[in-house]
Design a protein around this motif. Structure first.
Motif, mmCIF file in Angstrom:
data_model
loop_
_atom_site.group_PDB
_atom_site.id
_atom_site.type_symbol
_atom_site.label_atom_id
_atom_site.label_comp_id
_atom_site.label_asym_id
_atom_site.label_seq_id
_atom_site.Cartn_x
_atom_site.Cartn_y
_atom_site.Cartn_z
ATOM 1 N N THR A 48 0.817 -1.217 0.000
ATOM 2 C CA THR A 48 0.000 0.000 0.000
ATOM 3 C C THR A 48 0.850 1.266 0.000
ATOM 4 O OG1 THR A 48 -0.155 -0.160 2.407
ATOM 5 C CG2 THR A 48 -1.967 -1.090 1.131
ATOM 6 N N VAL A 72 -4.586 5.321 -9.836
ATOM 7 C CA VAL A 72 -5.490 4.979 -8.729
ATOM 8 C C VAL A 72 -6.117 3.600 -8.908
ATOM 9 C CG1 VAL A 72 -6.029 7.414 -8.338
ATOM 10 C CG2 VAL A 72 -7.580 6.024 -9.712
ATOM 11 N N ALA A 123 -4.424 0.747 -7.086
ATOM 12 C CA ALA A 123 -4.681 0.955 -5.658
ATOM 13 C C ALA A 123 -6.091 0.525 -5.289
ATOM 14 C CB ALA A 123 -4.457 2.426 -5.304
ATOM 15 N N ILE A 124 -7.051 0.817 -6.160
ATOM 16 C CA ILE A 124 -8.440 0.428 -5.902
ATOM 17 C C ILE A 124 -8.566 -1.095 -5.797
ATOM 18 C CG2 ILE A 124 -10.725 0.301 -6.973
ATOM 19 C CD1 ILE A 124 -10.077 2.929 -5.565
ATOM 20 N N ILE A 168 -7.374 -2.078 -2.410
ATOM 21 C CA ILE A 168 -8.338 -1.690 -1.370
ATOM 22 C C ILE A 168 -9.545 -2.618 -1.384
ATOM 23 C CG2 ILE A 168 -9.872 0.152 -0.585
ATOM 24 C CD1 ILE A 168 -7.822 2.132 -1.802
ATOM 25 N N ASN A 214 -14.168 0.646 2.869
ATOM 26 C CA ASN A 214 -13.307 0.480 1.696
ATOM 27 C C ASN A 214 -14.122 0.396 0.409
ATOM 28 O OD1 ASN A 214 -10.825 0.519 3.022
ATOM 29 N ND2 ASN A 214 -10.881 -1.670 3.447
ATOM 30 N N CYS A 221 -14.074 3.095 -2.737
ATOM 31 C CA CYS A 221 -13.818 2.652 -4.116
ATOM 32 C C CYS A 221 -14.941 3.084 -5.048
ATOM 33 C CB CYS A 221 -13.653 1.131 -4.154
ATOM 34 S SG CYS A 221 -12.146 0.533 -3.362
ATOM 35 N N VAL A 241 -14.547 6.831 -5.691
ATOM 36 C CA VAL A 241 -13.417 7.081 -6.596
ATOM 37 C C VAL A 241 -13.799 6.740 -8.030
ATOM 38 C CG1 VAL A 241 -11.088 6.309 -7.212
ATOM 39 C CG2 VAL A 241 -11.655 6.785 -4.824
ATOM 40 N N SER A 248 -10.316 12.376 -5.852
ATOM 41 C CA SER A 248 -10.390 10.915 -5.754
ATOM 42 C C SER A 248 -9.027 10.321 -5.415
ATOM 43 C CB SER A 248 -10.918 10.326 -7.061
ATOM 44 O OG SER A 248 -9.999 10.496 -8.124
ATOM 45 N N ALA A 249 -7.950 10.940 -5.927
ATOM 46 C CA ALA A 249 -6.601 10.454 -5.610
ATOM 47 C C ALA A 249 -6.289 10.650 -4.131
ATOM 48 C CB ALA A 249 -5.572 11.182 -6.466
ATOM 49 N N THR A 287 -8.123 8.109 -2.244
ATOM 50 C CA THR A 287 -7.481 6.798 -2.382
ATOM 51 C C THR A 287 -6.299 6.664 -1.440
ATOM 52 O OG1 THR A 287 -8.130 6.729 -4.727
ATOM 53 C CG2 THR A 287 -6.415 5.200 -4.010
ATOM 54 N N LEU A 319 -5.757 3.860 1.396
ATOM 55 C CA LEU A 319 -4.570 3.007 1.466
ATOM 56 C C LEU A 319 -3.958 3.027 2.866
ATOM 57 C CD1 LEU A 319 -2.875 3.846 -1.958
ATOM 58 C CD2 LEU A 319 -3.819 1.638 -1.276
#
Length: 279
Positions: free
Chosen positions: A174, A198, A201-202, A205, A213, A217, A220, A249-250, A253, A257
């Motif tokens: 992460t 992202v 990463a999604i 998550i 979580n 998601c 995002v 959204s970043a 995220t 994380l």
């Protein structure tokens, strides 16, 4: 996971990258692969992949800050060795004049800021004001404010240092993803398709599970759909304005994380059971 991958096909970063045949996703993949080799202690390959990515796009080079605080000094060493080799090879192939023209161009670009609908960087957000609305469709280039540039650089270093140090404790990948997102956010120019970062990463998550979580998601994903993230027409001022959906959204995220290792983020949604009606 397959459903999540399918949903990504409708997001602005991916569509924009495919439409313009952008190579940013390639260098993102090289950076992720460098992290993978670094975790496997294959420092020679990790440094080589990162130096190759940084030779075209300078931003991956900031990963060495993460590696320094992560204690991966061998990868940092091989990054510089490979970088010297690439510089020498480039000079031998194109000559000193073209090489220094490239360096000067990179230096010049680092001082400019473009206020456009698809520039989703922290610097653009921090320096944005309504007086720039008329310039959104003109692609006019401004000189970046020195204070904002210094603040962006400082925040990037702080985030990378923090994630690098915490990477010694959180060894689930992460922190590596959070560092790549941080580099994107705090770069002077971060086009919409840069936020394709992202999506890996999604997936991480989502794999953690939990109602919080899953909610993050979903937000995002919605924030990165084409309708929301570009060409937003403000109903009050009747001018084009920027909705920094990808930027927000970043940041969300990054929060996920960090938080996905805490029980609150991984807890399922427990709804109270309704008593059954007796006949």
């Amino acid at each position: 996971m397959l459903c999540a991958l399918g949903c990504m096909l409708f997001t602005e970063p991916l569509i924009y990258a495919l439409k313009l045949v952008q190579t940013h996703s390639i260098f993102m993949a090289l950076s992720l692969l460098a992290f993978s080799y670094n975790q496997k202690r294959r420092d020679f390959c990790a440094g080589g992949l990162l130096s190759y990515a940084a030779s075209v796009k300078i931003t991956p080079a900031f990963i060495i800050i993460y590696w320094i605080f992560r204690g991966k000094l061998k990868s940092v060493f091989w990054f510089f060795v490979w970088s010297i080799f690439i510089i020498i090879l480039t000079i031998l192939c194109v000559g000193m004049n073209i090489f220094f023209d490239f360096i000067n161009s990179m230096s010049r670009v680092s001082h400019v800021l473009l206020h456009a609908i698809n520039n989703q960087s922290f610097s653009a957000w921090a320096s944005y004001s309504t007086e720039y609305n008329k310039e959104l469709l003109n692609w006019k280039i401004f000189e970046i404010n020195s204070d904002i540039k210094m603040l962006s650089t400082l925040l990037m270093v702080v985030f990378l240092s923090f994630f690098g140090y915490m990477g010694r404790i959180w060894k689930d990948g992460t922190t590596e993803l959070a560092s790549l997102i941080s580099i994107t956010v705090f770069s002077p120019i971060a086009w919409s398709h840069y936020y394709i970062i992202v999506f890996p990463a999604i997936l991480v998550i989502l794999n953690k599970g939990g109602f919080v979580n899953y909610t993050i998601c979903f937000i995002v994903f919605i924030s990165n759909t084409c309708v929301i993230s570009v060409n937003y027409w403000h109903p009050i001022i009747h001018k084009h304005t920027i909705l920094y959906a990808e930027l927000y959204s970043a940041i969300l995220t990054i929060i996920a994380l960090i938080g996905c290792r805490f029980p609150l983020f991984r807890a399922p949604l427990n709804l109270p059971r309704l008593p059954l009606m007796k006949r």
